[in-house]
Enzyme design. Structure first.
Site, short mmCIF file in Angstrom:
data_model
loop_
_atom_site.label_atom_id
_atom_site.label_comp_id
_atom_site.label_asym_id
_atom_site.label_seq_id
_atom_site.Cartn_x
_atom_site.Cartn_y
_atom_site.Cartn_z
N ARG A 1 44.11 36.79 52.22
CA ARG A 1 43.91 37.90 51.28
C ARG A 1 45.09 37.96 50.30
NH1 ARG A 1 40.08 41.07 48.99
NH2 ARG A 1 40.47 43.31 49.17
N THR B 1 31.82 37.75 44.26
CA THR B 1 32.50 37.11 45.38
C THR B 1 31.55 36.00 45.75
OG1 THR B 1 33.46 39.20 46.09
CG2 THR B 1 33.19 37.56 47.81
N THR C 1 37.05 35.50 47.03
CA THR C 1 36.71 36.30 45.86
C THR C 1 37.82 36.34 44.83
OG1 THR C 1 35.92 38.51 45.21
CG2 THR C 1 37.64 38.45 46.87
N SER D 1 39.67 44.93 52.35
CA SER D 1 38.51 44.16 51.88
C SER D 1 37.25 44.53 52.67
CB SER D 1 38.79 42.68 52.08
OG SER D 1 37.64 41.92 51.82
N GLY E 1 29.33 41.10 47.35
CA GLY E 1 28.69 42.39 47.07
C GLY E 1 29.56 43.60 47.28
N GLY E 2 30.90 43.46 47.22
CA GLY E 2 31.77 44.62 47.39
C GLY E 2 31.45 45.31 48.71
O1 DON Z 1 37.33 42.08 49.12
C1 DON Z 1 36.48 42.88 48.76
O2 DON Z 1 35.92 43.65 49.51
C2 DON Z 1 36.03 42.92 47.31
N1 DON Z 1 37.10 42.54 46.45
C3 DON Z 1 34.87 42.05 47.16
C4 DON Z 1 34.30 42.13 45.79
C5 DON Z 1 32.93 41.63 45.76
O3 DON Z 1 32.33 41.27 46.72
C6 DON Z 1 32.30 41.61 44.48
N2 DON Z 1 31.02 40.95 44.65
N3 DON Z 1 30.06 40.58 44.48
#
Ligand code: DON
Length: 555
Positions: free
Chosen positions: A97, A366, A384, A437, A458-459
């Protein structure tokens, strides 16, 4: 074999590979499978498996190849998490990370700050992460694992529609002129089209340095100089010392057991493993199969489970080096307590779960890939840049993008507004701290043998995408492609809203859910490139997620 001959052999292998497009009928493979968002990325990893590399070798090659062929999220300027399940022995996590710089401060950001500035960049972890994975598990030489990416950057790769559109979109939306435009624009200034060859000469030089001089080229050598110069020019905080001190860390996975399957996923500073196991522990109290997969009962139960879990996520989780994380969260006892709070007939109001805290939105880019080799060693890797194309900052002369992962911290300590940021303490900014994360690269196993490899972008939806896939496979016994394709749901406590990909397909269910008090909205969720291992035959079945442009490569 010398490198040039090895590369020629790789290209020959690549031409012979069976590569399945998303949604095509999947085959059962015996020797190895890799599923990733880009065809050349998956092919590069498969060629390494064929050349005698193991799943970690292939994952390293695919990670570097995606930095070339899927620049929105594949990266060397970002970070992520890799779960490794060896053929025999204990699963482990390589955590790479990004980290807040030494000069970072608790209140360095204010509401409304642009996501696309040098201050948003965390010290990147990917190159150290790959090097640590290689040091622990690698079979082939480091250089031979990075060179396929050098070749893809130097000679170019052919754009498919998704990746041509993706480049056109970022070129249109990023502030111009910039190094991003210089590096990614089509030479004649025209639009990228499917079938165009995309060459990245600066990136090729950077990757060659990493291939030849190892990870120190990035953290202490010429690439570090270029990153530090970029930061200085743009008012960013990453200094040479931040890069030199960066460390990827091997961590013990979060381990849960769901209906007899061992579940392995990353621990903090990732929230994915903890939250996934919490949710599975709750769902284990119920016989999900009693109701259809898309019945109001099943969706309601999953939603309530998500709501409670995401509230705990905000309250408790952050970098364990800076915050004490209670150990009861993933216990069955804690699930017993959560179950008591679920009303089977009525939606709880998120307001009533924890009135004091609210969450901020995250980006949408990501990428996840899954690998298994002939011996049964598996890798589940999510990494990501945070937003698509991260901070949109390309390091001058080095051809690669930097993340904007500082977005994942809670910016304003103590200030929690209904619509705004969260101010909970565990995830505030501090020098040297890793931001929380949601990435959830996950492996399920039974009796020490891998059964399912999955994960997603997908955050905050990531954790729920993985939950959906696991429930589809374990509870509803769907074939893997169906499990990946099936509509997904997401609830993250705040906003108090159930997102459902099946709104149009299941109008009666939506009506019933609304009657129970849920606010339901349409969505598109995740990109879960997965592998299922047939317990009867031992064969490997890859499933590419058709939501973007995934590919299965196997032999
Ligand atoms: O690490 C994380 O949780 C976020 N930075 C991930 C961001 C993300 O998945 C965006 N995606 N599609």
């Amino acid at each position: 074999m010398n490198l040039r001959r090895f590369s020629v052999a790789l290209v020959a292998c690549l031409l012979a590979l069976p590569v399945l497009g998303a949604g095509e009928k999947t085959a059962e493979h015996k020797n190895g499978v890799i599923v990733a968002v880009s065809e050349p990325g998956a092919e590069a990893g498969l060629a390494i498996l064929k050349a005698g590399g193991n799943a970690v070798d292939a994952a390293i090659t695919t990670a570097f190849a995606l930095a070339v062929t899927h620049p929105a999220a594949g990266n060397i300027g970002g970070g992520g998490f890799m779960v490794v399940h060896p053929a025999k022995g204990k699963p482990t996590v390589i955590e790479y990370r990004e980290t807040a710089t030494a000069a970072a401060t608790r209140t360095m950001f204010k509401k409304g700050d642009s996501p696309y500035t040098h201050k948003m960049v965390g010290t990147p972890g990917t190159v150290r992460g790959m090097a640590l994975a290689h040091q622990k598990f690698g079979k082939l030489q480091w250089k031979s694992l990075v060179m396929p990416a050098v070749e893809l950057a130097e000679k170019g790769y052919l754009l498919d529609k998704h990746h041509a559109d993706s480049l056109n979109n970022i070129l249109k939306s990023a502030k111009s002129p910039s190094e991003l435009h210089r590096v990614f624009a089509k030479p004649e200034g025209a639009k990228w089209m499917p079938g165009d060859r995309h060459v990245q000469l600066d990136l090729a030089k950077t990757l060659r340095l990493i291939a030849e001089d190892g990870p120190d080229a990035f953290y202490k050598g010429k690439i570090a100089d270029l990153i530090a110069a970029e930061m200085k020019a743009g008012g960013g905080l990453i200094a040479m010392d931040d890069l030199a001190k960066y460390q990827a860390i091997e961590r013990e996975p979060i381990h849960g057991v769901y209906r007899g399957y061992d579940v392995y996923s990353p621990p903090p500073p990732c929230s994915g493993g903890t939250c996934l196991v919490m949710m599975l522990n709750v769902l284990e109290h119920y016989n999900l199969k009693k109701h259809d997969r898309y019945s109001p009962q099943t969706l309601h139960l999953m939603t309530e489970t998500m709501r409670l879990t995401y509230a705990d996520r905000a309250r408790f989780l952050g970098d364990p080096a800076f915050t004490k994380i209670p150990d009861h969260l993933t216990t069955k006892r804690h699930a017993d307590e959560l179950v008591k709070r679920i009303n089977l007939d009525k939606a709880t109001r998120s307001e009533d779960v924890a009135k004091d805290i609210e969450l901020t939105p995250e980006g949408e880019s990501t990428t996840h890939f899954s690998v298994i080799d002939k011996d049964g060693m598996a890798v589940s890797n999510t990494y990501t840049l945070e937003h698509g194309f991260g901070s949109r900052i390309v390091v001058k002369g080095a051809g690669f993008l930097l993340n904007n992962e500082m977005m994942d911290f809670n910016w304003r300590p103590g200030i929690t507004t209904r619509k705004g940021d969260i101010g909970t303490e565990p995830n505030t900014v501090a020098p040297g701290k890793k931001m929380l994360s949601s990435q959830t690269p996950t492996i399920l196993a039974k009796d020490g043998k891998v059964f399912l490899v999955t994960g997603s972008p997908g955050g905050r939806t990531i954790i729920n995408t993985v939950l959906n896939v696991v429930v589809n496979v374990v509870d509803y016994e769907m074939p893997i492609q169906k499990a990946v394709d099936a509509p997904r749901t997401h609830h993250q406590w705040f906003p108090d809203e159930l997102k459902f990909e099946g709104v149009k397909q299941y109008p009666e269910t939506v009506k019933a859910l609304q009657g129970m008090g849920h606010r339901v909205s349409n969505s598109r969720q995740g990109d879960a490139h997965s592998i299922w291992i047939n317990p009867k035959t031992g064969g490997y079945v890859g499933a590419a997620d058709k939501r973007l442009s995934g590919k299965v490569a196997g032999y």
